[in-house]
Every structure is written in structure tokens, then in C-alpha cells.
Design an enzyme around this catalytic site. Structure first.
Site, short mmCIF file in Angstrom:
data_model
loop_
_atom_site.label_atom_id
_atom_site.label_comp_id
_atom_site.label_asym_id
_atom_site.label_seq_id
_atom_site.Cartn_x
_atom_site.Cartn_y
_atom_site.Cartn_z
N ASP A 140 -19.20 29.33 -5.67
CA ASP A 140 -19.31 30.73 -6.09
C ASP A 140 -20.78 31.01 -6.18
OD1 ASP A 140 -18.44 33.39 -7.37
OD2 ASP A 140 -19.63 32.46 -9.06
N ASP A 156 -13.54 32.95 -11.78
CA ASP A 156 -13.41 31.85 -11.09
C ASP A 156 -12.23 30.91 -11.38
OD1 ASP A 156 -15.73 32.30 -9.62
OD2 ASP A 156 -16.90 31.25 -11.22
#
Length: 742
Positions: free
Chosen positions: A435, A639
């Protein structure tokens, strides 16, 4: 996404849930080899109300999950007691070092060894090196006298275990040792009266070698388990609490959420909390492995067991007992060390039938040599050697000891491996997906460039843009206003704030309407863009920066470029991942040009840009459908689904709790080097397990036939058996030397 992988992401902790049932961990005492663990596990799994049972020989723990409701622990204790073992409860809510059973075992075998070794040395000398003196009747009776304490006091733990197993109509490693040494001793006693050849030295040497081996094994296991003990000892024992204006010293166990704790320089912060007063640097190396103290001031989070190094802090307790970060880390490591890798389950199944099979082979060797070769003495020697050489201990220790050392070393480095299946999956990973925001980057926008139109002034552009954005809720707008105020001091007050389209904002500053936003929106509002500003926009966006324009009185007056800066070690981390054979991708909601620019800077292979937070999981699934085995690295709430979907989830520990709970590996530091480091440690641990099992299986496959063929002296067999267990432990201890790379 398989149900199996979903189950792997169960919450960590001393108590577990499986379906509607709860689980507990219990201590199993009295096990001497892997076959003991396999037998206890099989028995527990058959008990009413038990859905799952796992018994770990190295950690001496049984992990049990109920089908529904609570487990009948007293009933289970009675069942295990009837088998000749003891099942004890563990306080997982307030874990404390409950004595040190490994230390007690180490002392016990040490005392027995220092008795066995000199007596055995004399017996060996009389039997093998004394010549005619050794054949003297007094010397032969001396051998018996010296063998008795070795056989029946030093070897008593083996004999007692053999009798306990016999009463339960079962057998384990003690059975093999007891039968082998008693056979040599009994034959020698008969030969002493009949005038035959004596084998007292065989019995004494085997017992002495095994006692020495058990001593080193206990010592090594104690070293392997030090990670948990060290973690438990990190916490503070007392806290200074402010109550009614007075300072009161109380045990940490009595702290409650909301208590205000006074922490002076050099003291440990008693429990997790929030700093409400004071400024100081706090040493968080116990938690993160990072040696540089972290500045703390009002509003910052303070973690229990970290050390206040300078100023006085007042900390409000926000978590106590089992809910603190330290307790959660201990539970994660304990859970990992108590689990079993798939390879260990195979070893357990073999250990369960191993001892009976060895007894059959020994009897076969005795009968074969006696009946077919007419040599009962060689048959006895071969049978004793078979009984002694067999080693389910090495099989039982091979996997758990490597897991204990590997996960313990990881905890020392700030790498928490939460699930044992992780070790095997790391070997298969082909792609690491990062990410971007907060993981590869710092997650904070900052101004990198200001470009004023010809004849304009940078500070004026920043001053008016900052004043307009002061009323914005957008992260970029807030960051712009904050930096402007920091650089220029107090900004003018804007009036009539409006954000009509989501593309920008407008407000009146010093009597002039100022527009700040995307180029397309300002053009729609009738603003002209000077050529030099157009060129700057293209250049800055190619560098991966976000550009906002500021204009008034019908013309764009300048551009402000902002960027979320990449972490210093991002490029080195990605280079290290490439070195270990990984492809690296980046997942971001940024536009493609910005994302590609960042990727070029740090060496990322593939960019997944303009991905909405809710679509991250789908992107991971798409990579998997293409054949990639994916590790996902993230830190935010959005996430978590991607971390669960990935074959391996790695959470940055400075992120949110939900991301940490959804991951397989948690990095307690924000240092990106932890990603390749955690993969290398997991792979090294898995490789050590393979080496240990290979040695344990190979040793038995080669040694037992050789012993049955009378090619191995029983004394050599005893030394080799002790060495086999020690070898797998020493091989596992090499993991303690694993170091991080920078």
C-alpha cells in the site's frame, strides 16, 4: 479466498474461538518424547466436548478448543493424569513466569550426570582397558556395585517412565531406554554368577550418555524459550499513581483505565496510555527494536514497558492487564510457538507408532540372531542397540524447537510471526504488494514547490492559497494551510468559503475572490493559465507530485506542488526484495502519472493506480488469478480486507489494530526493512525445520537397520541417540544469530 485461509486469521490470544466454542492452553508435564505428545493429543481429541487438540512437545503446551461452551478442564486433567502425565492450567490473562521448569529439569539432569560420568568411566576402564585386572572377581563385582546407582538412580526417570507407560499399556522413549539398559544389566548379572562376558559398561554408558544429552537438551530448550520469559520480565512491577493530589505507589496489577501515572526519568511506563503532561524521550527499543528514543508530548501514545529517558511524564492509562501491547505481543508469540506446521503433524503420526514398531524390530533382531544364526549374545547386543538407537525425541523436537527459536528471535527484532502456516507460505511468495500511503510513504503531505506566474510572488501565492484552504476539510487543503501558516506566520482571514464542485475551493481574501484547486476547475471558472505555469504543472506531475493552482482576478497566479514523501529506505527495501526473488507492486488511489513517478523513484515493478479503498481486495484477488502468490503490506483500516485476501498479510505495527489483527506477520517498527527481514526469517526458520526433520528421519532410517544387523555397539548407539536430539536443538539455536540487514 478459501475458508482455510480465513480461519488462519483468527484472533490471537490465550483464549481462542472456533465456531461457537472457546479454547484454552494448558501445560503438560511428564512428556519425554514426541510419541508422548502424540499420545496425549490423540487422547484429548477423543474427549467429549473437545473439537480440536494440539500438544506441542517442545513448549509442553496443549491447545484445546471446545465444540461449544466451556471445556471441562478438571475432567481433562483426570484423563491425562490416568495416562501418567499432568495437565496444569496457565493464567493467560496475566502471564507470569511460573517458576522455571526447564531450569529445574536442567539442574536435575546435571546432578545425575555428575554422578554417572565418573562411575561410568571406572566401569568402562575395568571392562575394556584394565586387562587381566578387569577379569579379577573383585573387579567384576566392582562393576556391578558401580552400575547399580547409575542404572537405578541416574536412570530412574527412564525406568519410572517405562513403568508408568506399561501400567497404561503404552510405550514411549523411556520404554526403549528402560528395556535396553535393563536387558544389558540383567544379562550381566546372570553372567556375573555364571562366569560369562559382562555388559555393565553398556548399561552405564547408555544411561550416562542419555543423562548428559537430556541435560544439554533441557539447557538448549531453556535458551530457546527465553524470548517469552524476556518479554514477561519487561513490564514494570509498580506504578506511581496520582490520587487526590498525592503520589501513591501501587502494583501494576491494580491499575485501572483512567489512572494518571507519574513516570520519572529512568522509569518504565507501567501500562499503555496517553501522555497528558510533560515532554520526554522514550526508549521504545523493547517494542520496535529501534534504538533511537522517540519524543513524547501531550496527546502522544505511550506503551507500557518502554523506558522514559529524560523528562517527567504524566500518562493516563488507556489499557491494562491482558489488553496492553506487551500482553498482546506475548500472546502472539505464545500462539505461534504452540502451533504446529503441517510437516510436524506427519512427524507426530510417525512418533505415535514409532515406539511399538521399534520394539517389534528389536524382538525380531533378538530372535533372528538366536534362531537363525545361533548367536543369542549377538542377538541381545543387536536388540539393545535397536532399542537405544531409536529416537522419536529428535522427531518430536525437530519442528517445535525451530519454531520456538525462530519466533523468539523475531520478537526480539520486532517481527511477530503470528501463525505457523506463515513459515511455509513465505517460501511460495512471488509478489509483494505495498500500500502506498503510510506504508511506502510517510502519509503526510508537504509542500515541495511553489511556482509563481511571471511578475508574481511565491509568498503571496502561498499566503492567499493557505488562507482559502484554512477552511477546507480535504487532507491536501489542510496540509497546504498548515505549511503556509508555519512558513508565513498568521494568515489573513478568508470569508465566504465555498467548495461547489469538489474540484477546488473559493473564498474572499483581502477583498479579492481567490480560487484554489485543479487546473480543469479553474479553467472552467474562466481563469487563464500562463504558459510558464502550464510547463511547471507538467514537470511537477511527472515527478509524482500533486499540483493545485491559485488564481484571482481572472488569471492563475501560481501553482503549489505537494507530495507525500517516500520513506528513506523504500528503495533499499525494494532492492532487497528483488535480491530474494520477489516481484514488487504498489497499490494506490493516486492517478497513474503520480504513481508511476513514485514507482520509478524506488524501483517498483508494477503499479496498481486509481484503486478505490474498497477495491483493494479485488486487486489482490486479480493478481492471484494471474498466478501470483501475494504478500500484502499495509497499515490502514482499509488495508484489512486486502491483508486477509493475500496469501501472506504483513502489517506495519505503527498502523491500526484492525490491520494488525488481520495479518500473518506484524512489524512493530515502521521501518520498511522489516518486510524482507520478516520474509528471510520465516524462510530461514522453515529451512531449519526441514533440516531437522531430514536429519531425524534419515538418522532412524539408517541407524535402526544397522543396529539390527549388529553393526552398532550399544554404547555407540546410546551416544548417537543422545547426539541426535542435541543436534536438532543446536541447529535450531543457530536462528538466534539471525540479524537484520540495513
Amino acid at each position: 479466498m478459501t475458508s482455510e485461509h480465513t480461519e488462519q486469521h483468527a484472533p490471537a490470544g490465550g483464549a481462542r474461538r472456533s465456531g461457537s466454542g472457546t479454547g484454552v492452553e494448558l501445560l503438560v508435564e511428564g512428556m519425554t518424547c514426541g510419541s508422548c505428545a502424540a499420545r496425549v493429543q490423540k487422547k484429548l481429541a477423543k474427549q467429549p466436548g473437545v473439537a480440536e487438540a494440539e500438544v506441542n512437545f517442545a513448549s509442553k503446551r496443549a491447545t484445546l478448543v471446545a465444540e461449544s461452551g466451556e471445556l471441562d478442564v478438571p475432567g481433562l486433567q483426570r484423563v491425562v493424569s490416568d495416562m501418567g502425565y499432568e495437565l496444569r492450567t496457565i493464567d493467560t490473562e496475566h502471564p507470569e513466569p511460573d517458576g522455571d521448569p526447564e531450569a529445574a529439569e536442567q539442574r536435575m539432569w546435571f546432578y545425575r550426570t555428575i554422578v554417572a560420568v565418573p562411575l561410568t568411566a571406572i566401569v568402562l576402564w575395568l571392562a575394556m582397558f584394565a586387562g587381566e585386572l578387569g577379569e579379577h572377581p573383585a573387579a567384576r563385582w566392582t562393576q556391578l556395585a558401580l552400575t547399580i546407582p547409575v542404572q537405578f538412580w541416574v536412570g530412574w526417570p527412564f525406568l519410572r517412565g517405562m513403568v508408568q507407560r506399561a501400567l497404561q499399556r503404552s510405550a514411549n522413549m523411556d520404554t526403549l531406554i528402560g528395556l535396553g539398559t535393563l536387558a544389558a544389566f540383567g544379562y550381566s548379572v546372570v553372567a556375573l554368577f555364571a562366569g560369562g562376558f559382562l555388559y555393565f559398561e553398556v548399561a552405564t554408558f547408555i544411561v550416562a550418555a542419555l543423562a548428559l544429552g537430556r541435560y544439554f537438551e533441557a539447557r538448549a530448550r531453556r535458551r530457546a524459550g527465553r524470548a517469552i520469559t524476556a518479554l514477561l520480565e519487561l513490564g514494570a512491577k509498580e506504578a506511581t499513581v496520582l490520587r487526590d493530589g498525592a503520589e501513591v505507589t501501587v502494583p501494576v496489577e491494580s491499575l485501572a483505565i483512567g489512572d494518571h501515572m507519574l513516570v520519572r526519568p529512568g522509569e518504565k511506563i507501567p501500562t499503555d496510555g496517553e501522555v497528558v503532561d510533560g515532554v520526554s524521550a522514550v526508549d521504545e527499543s523493547m517494542l520496535t527494536g529501534e534504538s533511537v528514543p522517540v519524543e513524547k508530548t501531550a496527546g502522544d501514545i505511550a506503551t507500557g514497558a518502554t523506558i522514559n529517558t529524560s523528562g517527567v511524564l504524566t500518562v493516563r492509562a488507556t489499557a491494562v492487564g491482558a489488553d496492553t501491547a506487551l500482553s498482546r505481543i506475548v500472546r502472539m508469540v505464545q500462539d505461534a510457538q504452540s502451533g504446529k506446521a503441517p510437516m510436524q503433524r506427519l512427524a507426530d503420526r510417525i512418533s505415535a507408532v514409532f515406539v511399538p514398531a521399534v520394539i517389534v524390530v528389536a524382538l525380531g533382531a533378538l530372535l533372528g540372531w538366536t534362531v537363525l544364526a545361533g548367536d543369542p549374545v549377538s542377538g541381545l547386543v543387536a536388540a539393545v542397540a535397536v532399542l537405544i538407537i531409536a529416537c522419536p525425541c529428535a522427531l518430536g523436537l525437530a519442528t517445535p524447537i525451530a519454531i520456538m527459536v525462530g519466533t523468539g528471535r523475531g520478537a526480539e527484532l520486532g517481527v511477530l510471526i503470528k501463525r505457523i502456516e506463515t513459515l511455509e507460505r513465505t517460501k511460495q511468495i512471488t509478489t509483494v504488494v505495498f500500500d502506498k500511503t503510510g506504508t511506502l510513504t510517510h502519509g503526510e503531505m508537504t509542500i515541495t514547490d511553489i511556482v509563481a506566474a511571471e511578475g508574481g510572488d511565491d509568498n503571496e501565492v502561498l499566503r492567499r492559497a493557505g488562507a482559502v484552504e484554512a477552511g477546507s476539510e480535504h487532507p491536501i487543503g489542510r496540509a497546504l494551510a498548515a505549511v503556509a501558516a508555519q512558513r508565513l506566520g498568521e494568515l489573513p482571514t478568508a470569508h465566504g468559503f465555498d467548495a461547489p464542485t469538489g474540484q477546488g475551493v473559493r473564498a474572499d481574501v483581502d477583498g479579492t475572490t481567490v480560487l484554489v484547486g485543479r487546473r480543469s476547475w479553474l479553467v472552467e471558472q474562466g481563469m487563464t493559465v500562463p504558459e510558464e505555469v502550464e510547463e511547471a504543472i507538467l514537470r511537477l506531475e511527472d515527478d509524482g507530485k500533486t499540483v493545485v493552482l491559485a488564481g484571482w482576478q481572472g488569471r492563475v497566479r501560481g501553482a503549489v506542488a505537494m507530495a507525500d514523501t517516500v520513506k528513506d529506505n523504500a528503495a533499499a527495501t525494494i532492492a532487497e526484495l528483488h535480491d530474494i526473488g520477489m516481484s514488487v507492486a504498489m497499490l494506490t488511489g493516486d492517478n497513474s502519472r503520480t504513481a508511476e513517478a513514485i514507482a520509478r523513484t524506488v524501483g517498483i515493478d508494477r503499479v496498481l493506480a486509481e484503486v478505490h479503498p474498497g477495491d483493494k481486495r479485488a486487486e489482490i484477488e486479480r493478481l492471484q488469478s494471474e498466478g501470483a502468490v501475494v504478500a500484502m503490506v499495509g497499515d490502514g483500516i482499509n488495508d484489512a480486507p486486502a491483508l486477509v485476501q493475500a496469501d501472506l498479510g504483513i502489517a506495519i505495527g505503527t498502523g491500526t489494530d484492525v490491520a494488525i489483527e488481520s495479518s500473518d506477520i506484524t512489524l512493530m517498527r515502521s521501518d520498511l526493512h522489516g518486510v524482507p527481514q520478516s520474509i528471510r526469517l520465516a524462510r530461514r526458520t522453515y529451512r531449519t525445520i526441514q533440516q531437522n526433520l531430514g536429519w531425524a528421519f534419515g538418522y532412524n532410517v539408517l541407524a535402526i537397520p544397522a543396529a539390527a544387523a549388529a553393526l552398532l555397539n550399544p554404547m555407540v548407539a546410546g551416544a548417537a541417540m543422545a547426539l541426535s536430539s542435541i543436534s536438532v536443538v543446536l541447529n535450531a539455536l543457530r536462528l538466534r544469530r539471525f540479524e537484520r540487514r540495513h
